[in-house]
Design a protein around this motif. Structure first.
Motif, PDB file in Angstrom:
ATOM      1  N   LEU A  11     -56.590  21.912 -57.412  1.00 20.82           N
ATOM      2  CA  LEU A  11     -55.505  22.636 -58.116  1.00 20.82           C
ATOM      3  C   LEU A  11     -55.274  23.934 -57.678  1.00 20.82           C
ATOM      4  CD1 LEU A  11     -57.548  21.896 -61.367  1.00 20.82           C
ATOM      5  CD2 LEU A  11     -55.150  20.989 -60.577  1.00 20.82           C
ATOM      6  N   LEU A  12     -56.169  24.673 -56.786  1.00 22.17           N
ATOM      7  CA  LEU A  12     -55.836  26.046 -56.376  1.00 22.17           C
ATOM      8  C   LEU A  12     -55.123  26.106 -55.087  1.00 22.17           C
ATOM      9  CD1 LEU A  12     -59.492  27.880 -57.020  1.00 22.17           C
ATOM     10  CD2 LEU A  12     -57.203  27.832 -58.570  1.00 22.17           C
ATOM     11  N   THR A  13     -55.056  24.982 -54.356  1.00 19.73           N
ATOM     12  CA  THR A  13     -54.329  24.791 -53.136  1.00 19.73           C
ATOM     13  C   THR A  13     -53.365  23.660 -53.090  1.00 19.73           C
ATOM     14  OG1 THR A  13     -56.001  23.261 -51.997  1.00 19.73           O
ATOM     15  CG2 THR A  13     -56.364  25.780 -51.940  1.00 19.73           C
ATOM     16  N   GLY A  14     -53.253  23.016 -54.215  1.00 18.88           N
ATOM     17  CA  GLY A  14     -52.270  21.741 -54.101  1.00 18.88           C
ATOM     18  C   GLY A  14     -51.026  21.783 -54.160  1.00 18.88           C
ATOM     19  N   CYS A  15     -50.638  23.217 -54.597  1.00 19.76           N
ATOM     20  CA  CYS A  15     -49.159  23.442 -54.666  1.00 19.76           C
ATOM     21  C   CYS A  15     -48.651  24.465 -53.672  1.00 19.76           C
ATOM     22  CB  CYS A  15     -48.886  24.347 -56.176  1.00 19.76           C
ATOM     23  SG  CYS A  15     -49.281  23.309 -57.543  1.00 19.76           S
ATOM     24  N   THR A  16     -49.259  24.506 -52.521  1.00 20.00           N
ATOM     25  CA  THR A  16     -48.742  25.094 -51.282  1.00 20.00           C
ATOM     26  C   THR A  16     -48.359  24.411 -50.558  1.00 20.00           C
ATOM     27  OG1 THR A  16     -51.155  25.236 -50.359  1.00 20.00           O
ATOM     28  CG2 THR A  16     -50.768  27.099 -51.930  1.00 20.00           C
ATOM     29  N   GLY A  17     -47.810  22.891 -50.668  1.00 18.87           N
ATOM     30  CA  GLY A  17     -47.413  22.339 -49.297  1.00 18.87           C
ATOM     31  C   GLY A  17     -45.992  22.449 -49.206  1.00 18.87           C
ATOM     32  N   ILE A  18     -45.451  21.423 -48.480  1.00 22.51           N
ATOM     33  CA  ILE A  18     -44.076  21.524 -48.277  1.00 22.51           C
ATOM     34  C   ILE A  18     -43.561  20.078 -48.567  1.00 22.51           C
ATOM     35  CG2 ILE A  18     -44.411  21.143 -45.708  1.00 22.51           C
ATOM     36  CD1 ILE A  18     -42.025  22.787 -45.459  1.00 22.51           C
ATOM     37  N   PRO A  19     -42.368  19.663 -48.867  1.00 18.94           N
ATOM     38  CA  PRO A  19     -41.871  18.439 -49.439  1.00 18.94           C
ATOM     39  C   PRO A  19     -41.922  17.452 -48.053  1.00 18.94           C
ATOM     40  CG  PRO A  19     -40.495  20.074 -50.223  1.00 18.94           C
ATOM     41  CD  PRO A  19     -41.325  20.963 -49.372  1.00 18.94           C
ATOM     42  N   GLU A  20     -42.288  16.317 -48.315  1.00 22.21           N
ATOM     43  CA  GLU A  20     -42.384  15.392 -47.188  1.00 22.21           C
ATOM     44  C   GLU A  20     -40.916  15.327 -46.367  1.00 22.21           C
ATOM     45  OE1 GLU A  20     -43.145  10.738 -46.429  1.00 22.21           O
ATOM     46  OE2 GLU A  20     -44.131  11.624 -48.153  1.00 22.21           O
ATOM     47  N   LYS A  86     -47.904  38.201 -54.663  1.00 24.47           N
ATOM     48  CA  LYS A  86     -48.430  38.475 -53.366  1.00 24.47           C
ATOM     49  C   LYS A  86     -48.179  37.376 -52.375  1.00 24.47           C
ATOM     50  CE  LYS A  86     -53.200  38.078 -54.596  1.00 24.47           C
ATOM     51  NZ  LYS A  86     -54.499  38.655 -54.842  1.00 24.47           N
ATOM     52  N   ALA A  87     -48.188  37.325 -51.197  1.00 23.95           N
ATOM     53  CA  ALA A  87     -47.862  36.102 -50.381  1.00 23.95           C
ATOM     54  C   ALA A  87     -48.612  36.445 -49.306  1.00 23.95           C
ATOM     55  CB  ALA A  87     -46.353  36.096 -50.178  1.00 23.95           C
ATOM     56  N   TYR A  88     -49.132  35.004 -48.735  1.00 22.01           N
ATOM     57  CA  TYR A  88     -49.892  35.113 -47.328  1.00 22.01           C
ATOM     58  C   TYR A  88     -49.489  33.790 -46.406  1.00 22.01           C
ATOM     59  CZ  TYR A  88     -52.856  38.361 -49.609  1.00 22.01           C
ATOM     60  OH  TYR A  88     -53.316  39.473 -50.254  1.00 22.01           O
ATOM     61  N   PHE A  89     -49.352  33.976 -45.112  1.00 25.64           N
ATOM     62  CA  PHE A  89     -49.181  32.801 -44.192  1.00 25.64           C
ATOM     63  C   PHE A  89     -49.965  31.640 -44.718  1.00 25.64           C
ATOM     64  CE2 PHE A  89     -46.772  36.256 -42.130  1.00 25.64           C
ATOM     65  CZ  PHE A  89     -45.583  35.793 -41.917  1.00 25.64           C
ATOM     66  N   VAL A  90     -49.487  30.415 -44.425  1.00 26.91           N
ATOM     67  CA  VAL A  90     -50.273  29.393 -44.591  1.00 26.91           C
ATOM     68  C   VAL A  90     -50.332  28.762 -43.178  1.00 26.91           C
ATOM     69  CG1 VAL A  90     -50.106  26.867 -45.207  1.00 26.91           C
ATOM     70  CG2 VAL A  90     -49.105  28.597 -47.059  1.00 26.91           C
ATOM     71  N   GLU A  91     -49.684  28.903 -42.422  1.00 28.83           N
ATOM     72  CA  GLU A  91     -50.016  28.580 -40.775  1.00 28.83           C
ATOM     73  C   GLU A  91     -49.949  30.004 -40.086  1.00 28.83           C
ATOM     74  OE1 GLU A  91     -47.171  25.330 -39.832  1.00 28.83           O
ATOM     75  OE2 GLU A  91     -47.887  24.121 -41.362  1.00 28.83           O
ATOM     76  N   PHE A 102     -48.440  34.733 -58.676  1.00 30.63           N
ATOM     77  CA  PHE A 102     -48.046  35.704 -59.545  1.00 30.63           C
ATOM     78  C   PHE A 102     -49.133  35.690 -60.451  1.00 30.63           C
ATOM     79  CE2 PHE A 102     -43.922  34.788 -57.468  1.00 30.63           C
ATOM     80  CZ  PHE A 102     -43.581  36.119 -57.184  1.00 30.63           C
ATOM     81  N   PHE A 103     -50.022  34.672 -60.430  1.00 33.11           N
ATOM     82  CA  PHE A 103     -50.948  34.581 -61.243  1.00 33.11           C
ATOM     83  C   PHE A 103     -52.409  34.278 -60.819  1.00 33.11           C
ATOM     84  CE2 PHE A 103     -47.244  32.502 -62.837  1.00 33.11           C
ATOM     85  CZ  PHE A 103     -46.714  33.476 -63.702  1.00 33.11           C
ATOM     86  N   GLY A 104     -53.141  35.396 -60.381  1.00 33.57           N
ATOM     87  CA  GLY A 104     -54.709  35.452 -59.769  1.00 33.57           C
ATOM     88  C   GLY A 104     -54.763  34.337 -58.679  1.00 33.57           C
ATOM     89  N   PRO A 105     -55.827  33.509 -58.744  1.00 36.52           N
ATOM     90  CA  PRO A 105     -55.884  32.875 -57.583  1.00 36.52           C
ATOM     91  C   PRO A 105     -55.004  31.366 -57.668  1.00 36.52           C
ATOM     92  CG  PRO A 105     -57.180  32.049 -59.357  1.00 36.52           C
ATOM     93  CD  PRO A 105     -56.571  33.286 -59.900  1.00 36.52           C
ATOM     94  N   PHE A 106     -53.980  31.326 -58.283  1.00 36.73           N
ATOM     95  CA  PHE A 106     -53.113  30.246 -58.352  1.00 36.73           C
ATOM     96  C   PHE A 106     -52.039  30.620 -57.144  1.00 36.73           C
ATOM     97  CE2 PHE A 106     -55.210  30.094 -62.252  1.00 36.73           C
ATOM     98  CZ  PHE A 106     -55.911  28.825 -62.280  1.00 36.73           C
TER      99      PHE A 106
END
Length: 170
Positions: A11-20, A86-91, A102-106
């Motif tokens: 739940l905390l990381t599942g929305c950080t992907g990129i569309p297939e 806040k934003a951070y690099f995924v790769e 924009f909402f805590g750990p999400f």
């Protein structure tokens, strides 16, 4: 207990992907991306509904991340709405893939899929799936030919370009 932990992590990381089938830009330079961008077009989402004059400003954080300030004019309320994130690099830092919160750990995916690498004058951004999409520009208006090329590219990538909402500015 392991299942609960796996579910929480998902739940905390599942929305950080990129569309297939879509890739983020390579050769990305965060220092050139900093500053203010204006929304040219977007797909509808409740967090921007009813807003005009939408901009986003990026600035470096001391911890290596990026401060994100979204701003838009609420037509009905007659006032500005702001959201600080806040934003951070995924790769790696030269790949246009970030996660933004924009909402805590999400966190949600912020994937730069098209970029004017010469001048950093426009970009196309998607979230973790094709329901999130923005065309951004350093100016409040893009040349019609440039905008059409971006819309055509977005359509070829499977975005619902017939549902785009085009920005209005004073």
């Amino acid at each position: 207990m392991k299942l609960v932990l796996i579910l929480i992590v998902t739940l905390l990381t599942g929305c950080t992907g990129i569309p297939e089938g879509i890739t983020a830009v390579d050769g990305f330079d965060i220092n050139r991306y900093l500053g203010t961008w204006y929304e040219i077009a977007r797909l509808d989402h409740r967090f921007e509904r009813g807003l005009e004059n939408i901009s986003v400003t990026y600035a470096l954080r001391e911890d290596g991340g990026v401060d994100v300030l979204n701003k838009g004019w609420d037509i009905k309320a007659g006032e500005w709405h702001e959201a600080q994130g806040k934003a951070y690099f995924v790769e790696q830092a030269d790949k246009g893939r970030l996660k933004v919160s924009f909402f805590g750990p999400f966190y949600g995916g912020y994937n730069i899929i098209e970029l004017d690498k010469k001048d950093y004058a426009y970009s196309m951004v998607t979230g973790p799936d094709r329901s999130y999409f923005w065309i951004l520009s350093r100016t409040k208006q893009l040349p019609k030919a440039t905008l059409q090329v971006l819309i055509d590219r977005a359509k070829a990538l499977g975005f619902a370009t017939d549902k785009l909402i085009f920005a209005k500015y004073d």
